[in-house]
Design a protein around this motif. Structure first.
Motif, PDB file in Angstrom:
ATOM      1  N   LEU A 107       7.401  -5.465   6.374  1.00  0.00           N
ATOM      2  CA  LEU A 107       7.920  -6.570   7.186  1.00  0.00           C
ATOM      3  C   LEU A 107       6.818  -7.345   7.902  1.00  0.00           C
ATOM      4  O   LEU A 107       7.079  -8.361   8.533  1.00  0.00           O
ATOM      5  N   GLY A 108       5.574  -6.862   7.812  1.00  0.00           N
ATOM      6  CA  GLY A 108       4.449  -7.573   8.412  1.00  0.00           C
ATOM      7  C   GLY A 108       3.973  -8.691   7.502  1.00  0.00           C
ATOM      8  O   GLY A 108       4.549  -8.920   6.436  1.00  0.00           O
ATOM      9  N   ASP A 109       2.893  -9.369   7.922  1.00  0.00           N
ATOM     10  CA  ASP A 109       2.407 -10.503   7.124  1.00  0.00           C
ATOM     11  C   ASP A 109       1.032 -10.242   6.509  1.00  0.00           C
ATOM     12  O   ASP A 109       0.424 -11.147   5.932  1.00  0.00           O
ATOM     13  N   GLY A 110       0.542  -9.005   6.670  1.00  0.00           N
ATOM     14  CA  GLY A 110      -0.757  -8.684   6.084  1.00  0.00           C
ATOM     15  C   GLY A 110      -1.937  -9.281   6.830  1.00  0.00           C
ATOM     16  O   GLY A 110      -3.086  -9.144   6.393  1.00  0.00           O
ATOM     17  N   GLY A 111      -1.658  -9.951   7.959  1.00  0.00           N
ATOM     18  CA  GLY A 111      -2.717 -10.601   8.737  1.00  0.00           C
ATOM     19  C   GLY A 111      -3.450  -9.630   9.651  1.00  0.00           C
ATOM     20  O   GLY A 111      -3.185  -8.416   9.635  1.00  0.00           O
ATOM     21  N   PRO A 112      -4.370 -10.167  10.467  1.00  0.00           N
ATOM     22  CA  PRO A 112      -5.235  -9.313  11.292  1.00  0.00           C
ATOM     23  C   PRO A 112      -4.494  -8.336  12.205  1.00  0.00           C
ATOM     24  O   PRO A 112      -4.934  -7.212  12.387  1.00  0.00           O
ATOM     25  N   ARG A 113      -3.378  -8.758  12.773  1.00  0.00           N
ATOM     26  CA  ARG A 113      -2.653  -7.859  13.686  1.00  0.00           C
ATOM     27  C   ARG A 113      -2.050  -6.679  12.935  1.00  0.00           C
ATOM     28  O   ARG A 113      -2.107  -5.536  13.386  1.00  0.00           O
ATOM     29  N   HIS A 114      -1.482  -6.963  11.770  1.00  0.00           N
ATOM     30  CA  HIS A 114      -0.882  -5.861  11.002  1.00  0.00           C
ATOM     31  C   HIS A 114      -1.957  -4.964  10.387  1.00  0.00           C
ATOM     32  O   HIS A 114      -1.757  -3.758  10.264  1.00  0.00           O
ATOM     33  N   VAL A 115      -3.089  -5.549  10.031  1.00  0.00           N
ATOM     34  CA  VAL A 115      -4.224  -4.740   9.559  1.00  0.00           C
ATOM     35  C   VAL A 115      -4.652  -3.779  10.675  1.00  0.00           C
ATOM     36  O   VAL A 115      -4.847  -2.576  10.452  1.00  0.00           O
ATOM     37  N   ALA A 116      -4.776  -4.316  11.886  1.00  0.00           N
ATOM     38  CA  ALA A 116      -5.179  -3.494  13.037  1.00  0.00           C
ATOM     39  C   ALA A 116      -4.178  -2.367  13.286  1.00  0.00           C
ATOM     40  O   ALA A 116      -4.560  -1.231  13.600  1.00  0.00           O
ATOM     41  N   ILE A 117      -2.897  -2.670  13.120  1.00  0.00           N
ATOM     42  CA  ILE A 117      -1.851  -1.665  13.347  1.00  0.00           C
ATOM     43  C   ILE A 117      -1.906  -0.578  12.280  1.00  0.00           C
ATOM     44  O   ILE A 117      -1.790   0.619  12.592  1.00  0.00           O
ATOM     45  N   VAL A 118      -2.097  -0.965  11.028  1.00  0.00           N
ATOM     46  CA  VAL A 118      -2.242   0.031   9.960  1.00  0.00           C
ATOM     47  C   VAL A 118      -3.420   0.954  10.277  1.00  0.00           C
ATOM     48  O   VAL A 118      -3.332   2.180  10.130  1.00  0.00           O
ATOM     49  N   GLU A 119      -4.508   0.369  10.756  1.00  0.00           N
ATOM     50  CA  GLU A 119      -5.685   1.174  11.100  1.00  0.00           C
ATOM     51  C   GLU A 119      -5.378   2.126  12.262  1.00  0.00           C
ATOM     52  O   GLU A 119      -5.752   3.309  12.221  1.00  0.00           O
ATOM     53  N   LEU A 120      -4.683   1.637  13.288  1.00  0.00           N
ATOM     54  CA  LEU A 120      -4.307   2.497  14.414  1.00  0.00           C
ATOM     55  C   LEU A 120      -3.433   3.663  13.949  1.00  0.00           C
ATOM     56  O   LEU A 120      -3.631   4.808  14.367  1.00  0.00           O
ATOM     57  N   LEU A 121      -2.467   3.358  13.095  1.00  0.00           N
ATOM     58  CA  LEU A 121      -1.544   4.399  12.624  1.00  0.00           C
ATOM     59  C   LEU A 121      -2.261   5.438  11.763  1.00  0.00           C
ATOM     60  O   LEU A 121      -2.024   6.644  11.909  1.00  0.00           O
ATOM     61  N   THR A 122      -3.139   4.965  10.880  1.00  0.00           N
ATOM     62  CA  THR A 122      -3.858   5.926  10.033  1.00  0.00           C
ATOM     63  C   THR A 122      -4.816   6.763  10.878  1.00  0.00           C
ATOM     64  O   THR A 122      -4.922   7.974  10.691  1.00  0.00           O
ATOM     65  N   ASN A 123      -5.466   6.132  11.852  1.00  0.00           N
ATOM     66  CA  ASN A 123      -6.357   6.885  12.746  1.00  0.00           C
ATOM     67  C   ASN A 123      -5.589   7.931  13.550  1.00  0.00           C
ATOM     68  O   ASN A 123      -6.148   8.955  13.935  1.00  0.00           O
ATOM     69  N   ALA A 124      -4.312   7.640  13.801  1.00  0.00           N
ATOM     70  CA  ALA A 124      -3.478   8.567  14.585  1.00  0.00           C
ATOM     71  C   ALA A 124      -2.878   9.672  13.714  1.00  0.00           C
ATOM     72  O   ALA A 124      -2.096  10.492  14.198  1.00  0.00           O
TER      73      ALA A 124
END
Length: 204
Positions: A151-168
């Motif tokens: 449901l995201g747009d693949g842009g910088p904010r969603h990239v950052a969120i994917v990174e936060l989730l994987t880091n977590a």
């Protein structure tokens, strides 16, 4: 206070919260109105304040003991709504006042899932730090990671969120109900930066 008088006083409290009128909230609480009185939609004054993003009103109600987990007739609570909308200051207050991290919205999702979907980067970080389950699956069969991609747009904010989730420690191979993995969704949508991030942590 007659029942009609009580109803009017409760309505006045909720209306004051909706306007963000702290003085009127004080007055209503001083008259003995129950802080968690509800309107026809089962909203408390605190939920009304959160819907309008009135920080000071929300703070005053929480200080008076308002329940941050009280749900309305569509399963929104002050905590869940603040998370979903990215109202960071109110969210932090709800966490300090006993937010139930396992509580879920009408889609069976934690506060983290809509925050991830809507691109609220700081909110996602705050919820991860608070200890919300990063791999919770909602009624659609989606995790926060899947929603951020689907449901995201693949842009910088969603990239950052994917990174936060994987880091977590989010499970990058937890697929949806059709067996489609986060990586496959990202590849299908052409989200090259998310694909790169997921591959780097062993996504298949």
């Amino acid at each position: 206070m007659s029942s009609n008088g009580a109803d009017a006083a409760e309505a006045a409290l909720i209306a004051a919260a909706e306007r963000g009128d702290v003085a009127a909230i004080e007055e209503a609480l001083g008259s003995g109105v129950a802080v968690d009185a509800r309107d026809a939609r089962r909203r408390t004054a605190l939920l009304a304040a959160v819907q309008a993003n009135h920080l000071d009103a929300a703070r005053r109600l929480m200080e008076a003991g308002a329940d941050v987990n009280a749900k309305d007739d569509i399963n929104d609570s002050p905590y869940l709504l603040a998370g979903a909308r990215g109202y960071l200051d109110i969210l932090r207050l709800t966490l300090a006042h006993g937010a139930d991290l396992a509580s879920t919205n009408r889609y069976g999702g934690t506060a983290l899932i809509p925050a991830a979907e809507r691109g609220h980067v700081e909110t996602v970080q705050v919820l991860i730090d608070a200890g919300v389950d990063v791999d919770h699956v909602n009624n659609l069969g989606w995790t926060a990671l899947l929603e951020a991609i689907i449901l995201g747009d693949g842009g910088p904010r969603h990239v950052a969120i994917v990174e936060l989730l994987t880091n977590a420690g989010a499970d990058v191979n937890l697929a949806d109900r059709e067996g489609v993995s986060p990586l496959q969704h990202a590849e299908r949508d052409g989200y090259t930066e998310i694909v790169r991030l997921l591959r780097a942590v062993g996504a298949r």
